[in-house]
Scaffold this motif. Structure first.
Motif, mmCIF file in Angstrom:
data_model
loop_
_atom_site.group_PDB
_atom_site.id
_atom_site.type_symbol
_atom_site.label_atom_id
_atom_site.label_comp_id
_atom_site.label_asym_id
_atom_site.label_seq_id
_atom_site.Cartn_x
_atom_site.Cartn_y
_atom_site.Cartn_z
ATOM 1 N N ALA A 226 1.148 -0.984 0.220
ATOM 2 C CA ALA A 226 -0.199 0.147 0.236
ATOM 3 C C ALA A 226 0.597 0.979 0.107
ATOM 4 O O ALA A 226 0.026 2.541 -0.785
ATOM 5 C CB ALA A 226 -1.223 -0.122 1.308
ATOM 6 N N LEU A 227 1.903 1.355 0.488
ATOM 7 C CA LEU A 227 2.575 2.315 1.421
ATOM 8 C C LEU A 227 3.464 2.666 -0.077
ATOM 9 O O LEU A 227 4.105 3.541 -1.026
ATOM 10 C CB LEU A 227 3.568 2.720 2.139
ATOM 11 N N ALA A 228 3.974 1.668 -1.312
ATOM 12 C CA ALA A 228 4.527 1.903 -2.396
ATOM 13 C C ALA A 228 3.770 1.872 -3.514
ATOM 14 O O ALA A 228 3.888 3.091 -4.477
ATOM 15 C CB ALA A 228 5.280 0.181 -3.374
ATOM 16 N N LEU A 229 2.556 2.233 -3.671
ATOM 17 C CA LEU A 229 1.224 2.352 -4.459
ATOM 18 C C LEU A 229 1.167 3.744 -4.108
ATOM 19 O O LEU A 229 0.581 4.258 -4.563
ATOM 20 C CB LEU A 229 0.099 1.200 -4.275
ATOM 21 N N GLN A 230 1.407 4.168 -2.893
ATOM 22 C CA GLN A 230 1.452 5.261 -2.763
ATOM 23 C C GLN A 230 2.099 6.318 -3.147
ATOM 24 O O GLN A 230 2.357 7.525 -1.791
ATOM 25 C CB GLN A 230 0.396 5.955 -1.321
ATOM 26 N N PHE A 286 10.568 5.709 0.569
ATOM 27 C CA PHE A 286 11.634 4.299 0.958
ATOM 28 C C PHE A 286 13.111 4.349 0.409
ATOM 29 O O PHE A 286 13.589 5.495 -0.270
ATOM 30 C CB PHE A 286 10.903 3.466 -0.658
ATOM 31 N N LEU A 287 13.766 4.488 1.447
ATOM 32 C CA LEU A 287 15.130 4.787 1.152
ATOM 33 C C LEU A 287 15.938 3.967 -0.131
ATOM 34 O O LEU A 287 16.889 4.820 -0.064
ATOM 35 C CB LEU A 287 15.974 3.944 2.503
ATOM 36 N N ASP A 288 15.291 3.184 -0.497
ATOM 37 C CA ASP A 288 15.619 2.801 -1.689
ATOM 38 C C ASP A 288 14.833 2.755 -2.971
ATOM 39 O O ASP A 288 13.960 1.856 -2.873
ATOM 40 C CB ASP A 288 16.706 1.420 -1.842
ATOM 41 N N ASN A 289 14.573 3.170 -4.391
ATOM 42 C CA ASN A 289 13.952 2.802 -5.129
ATOM 43 C C ASN A 289 13.732 1.453 -5.182
ATOM 44 O O ASN A 289 12.667 1.258 -5.717
ATOM 45 C CB ASN A 289 14.202 3.863 -6.283
ATOM 46 N N GLY A 290 14.751 0.833 -5.634
ATOM 47 C CA GLY A 290 14.716 -1.001 -6.160
ATOM 48 C C GLY A 290 13.781 -1.295 -5.058
ATOM 49 O O GLY A 290 13.275 -1.763 -5.808
ATOM 50 N N VAL A 291 13.971 -1.137 -3.886
ATOM 51 C CA VAL A 291 12.791 -2.290 -2.916
ATOM 52 C C VAL A 291 11.459 -1.777 -3.101
ATOM 53 O O VAL A 291 10.993 -2.559 -2.963
ATOM 54 C CB VAL A 291 13.548 -1.320 -0.898
ATOM 55 N N ARG A 292 11.757 -0.608 -3.210
ATOM 56 C CA ARG A 292 10.074 0.133 -3.962
ATOM 57 C C ARG A 292 9.633 -0.805 -4.670
ATOM 58 O O ARG A 292 7.958 -1.218 -4.750
ATOM 59 C CB ARG A 292 10.526 1.668 -3.504
ATOM 60 N N ASN A 293 10.036 -0.860 -6.200
ATOM 61 C CA ASN A 293 9.600 -1.286 -7.122
ATOM 62 C C ASN A 293 9.404 -3.249 -6.882
ATOM 63 O O ASN A 293 8.674 -3.279 -7.579
ATOM 64 C CB ASN A 293 10.501 -1.044 -8.200
ATOM 65 N N ALA A 294 10.282 -3.503 -6.484
ATOM 66 C CA ALA A 294 10.384 -5.103 -5.792
ATOM 67 C C ALA A 294 9.384 -5.205 -4.982
ATOM 68 O O ALA A 294 8.994 -5.864 -5.162
ATOM 69 C CB ALA A 294 11.671 -5.615 -5.377
ATOM 70 N N ILE A 295 8.605 -4.682 -4.524
ATOM 71 C CA ILE A 295 7.988 -5.024 -3.380
ATOM 72 C C ILE A 295 6.259 -5.123 -4.407
ATOM 73 O O ILE A 295 5.583 -6.113 -4.227
ATOM 74 C CB ILE A 295 7.812 -4.315 -2.192
ATOM 75 N N ILE A 296 6.218 -3.902 -5.038
ATOM 76 C CA ILE A 296 4.358 -3.766 -6.271
ATOM 77 C C ILE A 296 5.398 -4.671 -7.571
ATOM 78 O O ILE A 296 4.562 -5.199 -8.949
ATOM 79 C CB ILE A 296 4.590 -2.892 -6.237
ATOM 80 N N GLN A 297 7.009 -5.672 -8.196
ATOM 81 C CA GLN A 297 6.874 -5.787 -9.194
ATOM 82 C C GLN A 297 6.753 -5.414 -10.119
ATOM 83 O O GLN A 297 6.821 -6.055 -11.014
ATOM 84 C CB GLN A 297 6.351 -7.781 -8.868
ATOM 85 N N ASN A 298 7.879 -4.260 -9.913
ATOM 86 C CA ASN A 298 7.596 -3.049 -11.291
ATOM 87 C C ASN A 298 8.060 -2.928 -11.618
ATOM 88 O O ASN A 298 9.192 -1.982 -11.237
ATOM 89 C CB ASN A 298 6.248 -1.896 -11.408
ATOM 90 N N TYR A 299 9.143 -2.929 -12.502
ATOM 91 C CA TYR A 299 10.628 -2.848 -13.471
ATOM 92 C C TYR A 299 10.428 -2.133 -14.765
ATOM 93 O O TYR A 299 11.279 -1.951 -15.423
ATOM 94 C CB TYR A 299 11.698 -3.938 -12.938
ATOM 95 N N ALA A 300 9.326 -1.692 -14.974
ATOM 96 C CA ALA A 300 9.347 -1.437 -16.348
ATOM 97 C C ALA A 300 10.227 0.117 -16.507
ATOM 98 O O ALA A 300 9.788 0.733 -15.086
ATOM 99 C CB ALA A 300 7.703 -0.492 -16.600
ATOM 100 N N PRO A 301 11.315 -0.007 -17.901
ATOM 101 C CA PRO A 301 11.676 1.502 -17.885
ATOM 102 C C PRO A 301 10.928 2.703 -18.099
ATOM 103 O O PRO A 301 9.272 2.345 -17.626
ATOM 104 C CB PRO A 301 11.810 0.906 -19.252
ATOM 105 N N ILE A 302 11.698 3.625 -17.648
ATOM 106 C CA ILE A 302 11.075 5.103 -17.614
ATOM 107 C C ILE A 302 9.719 5.032 -18.362
ATOM 108 O O ILE A 302 8.911 6.357 -18.247
ATOM 109 C CB ILE A 302 12.168 5.976 -17.088
#
Length: 398
Positions: A226-230, A286-302
């Motif tokens: 929920a926090l990653a999506l917000q 989030f302290l790290d963008n990668g951790v945030r994107n990993a939580i929601i499994q979204n690694y789409a390029p910019i």
């Protein structure tokens, strides 16, 4: 070009600029603390290179350090309320003692105090992957007997230590926005997804899950999602409670613990002078963008993302915090918003003065600071932060 082709191309490019040895900004600072009769405490998330940094410093010394990992039950037992005789046997002739994950040991503050006071020729160095306050195990016994520093994932300024530093900083920006800045991720960009999945699969929250009061790991996962999506938005504990099937007090407790485990960073709203300011609002980064994107499994390029504004804001906020922390500058951090939707993304307050930032991923987007804020607060400096100029606010002038 299709999505998958573009994604693979970006990964292949990242492999070509694989990170070599990155000199950590704190290395000379920690080296200057050696041999001064105090414990050196290094805290920060798991896997950010705390032990590697201590190893690098120890390698410059003649003595082979004694390494103790407190994730091991036997080590925890040996370091829990030992006598001086037991410590003498344990340390032997070593002149450097490195204690990993020291927060796992009951009464570690007392043990470190005994070593500092009774083994004057031993330099004790301890790491912690969560705030020692999480367990109430450090501060009081070591008052005046420790140097304490915070290590983060690789900073923009640290990338400048690579050969061709400016090129490394510029070429890695989009990769870091998606995959973050953990050392192993930067060193192995082709394995970034697997590494981040491993990191966020409970390992990053190991200390939190070990607490007796944390009995709902499924709530932790729902809350992080929920926090990653917000990201980039104000958060409501009540709303988060409804989304996760919990209550606002439990949500607040979990967010506080995640902050102490260096996963999240809370930021309050500034509210002092104006009647229509939002007073009790807060953001969570989030302290790290990668951790945030990993939580929601979204690694789409910019080019294929709808959250680039939030990713850019999270990235710069944390990079600015790293930069300030490493140079010993400790301002208070806020954001600002009014009921009429006037806003400022990041505010730093120090010595009664304010430095304000607005983040724009697209340099062509128009932005200006609300005149009402400028009229009511003492602003020393202000900047619109874009990919074209962000480096100069992170100690990278080129």
């Amino acid at each position: 070009m299709c999505f998958l082709d573009y994604h693979q191309k970006s990964i292949n490019f990242a492999v070509k600029i694989k990170t070599m040895h990155i000199d950590r900004t704190l290395r000379p600072v920690l080296q200057s603390c050696m041999g001064k009769g105090k414990a050196i405490i290094l805290i920060g998330p798991r896997q950010v290179g705390k032990t590697t940094l201590f190893d690098t410093i120890a390698e410059a010394m003649d003595d082979i350090p004694l390494m103790l990992n407190c994730d091991e039950p036997l080590v925890r037992e040996m370091l829990t309320n030992p006598t001086n005789e037991q410590l003498t046997t344990l340390i032997g002739t070593h002149k450097v003692l490195i204690i990993d994950e020291a927060q796992r040991v009951d009464s570690i503050g007392i043990t470190l105090k005994r070593i500092v006071e009774n083994f004057r020729n031993v330099q004790v160095m301890a790491t912690g992957s969560s705030s020692f306050e999480l367990y109430n195990r450090l501060n009081e016994p070591l008052t005046g007997r420790k140097y304490e520093y915070h290590l983060y994932p690789i900073s923009t300024q640290e990338l400048m230590s690579l050969p061709g530093g400016p090129i490394a900083v510029k070429s890695k920006l989009t990769f870091r926005l998606i995959y973050g800045s953990y050392p192993e991720v930067l060193d192995n960009p082709g394995e970034a997804r697997d590494l981040l999945t491993s990191l966020t699969d409970s390992y990053l929250y190991k200390d939190l899950l070990a607490l007796d009061g944390i009995r709902r790991p499924e709530l932790l996962n729902k809350l992080l999602t929920a926090l990653a999506l917000q990201l980039g938005s104000e958060v409501s504990y009540n709303e988060l409670g409804q989304l996760t099937g919990s209550d606002s007090k439990t949500v607040e407790k979990y967010i506080e613990l995640l902050e102490k485990c260096f996963v999240l960073r809370r930021m309050p709203a500034l509210s002092r002078n104006m009647r229509n300011e939002l007073k009790k609002s807060r953001k969570v980064y989030f302290l790290d963008n990668g951790v945030r994107n990993a939580i929601i499994q979204n690694y789409a390029p910019i080019e294929f993302r709808t959250d680039m504004g939030a990713l850019w804001e999270n990235f710069f906020v944390m990079e600015r915090i790293k930069y300030n922390s490493y140079r010993g500058y400790k301002p208070r951090y806020y954001f600002w918003r009014t009921q009429s939707q006037q806003e400022i993304d990041l505010i730093e307050e120090a010595d009664g003065q304010f430095t304000i930032f607005e983040m724009k991923w697209n340099p062509k987007d128009k932005a200006r600071f609300p005149q009402s804020f400028l009229d009511n607060y003492p602003v020393a400096d202000k900047a619109i932060i874009t990919p074209d100029n962000y480096q100069q606010y992170l100690g990278c002038n080129f």
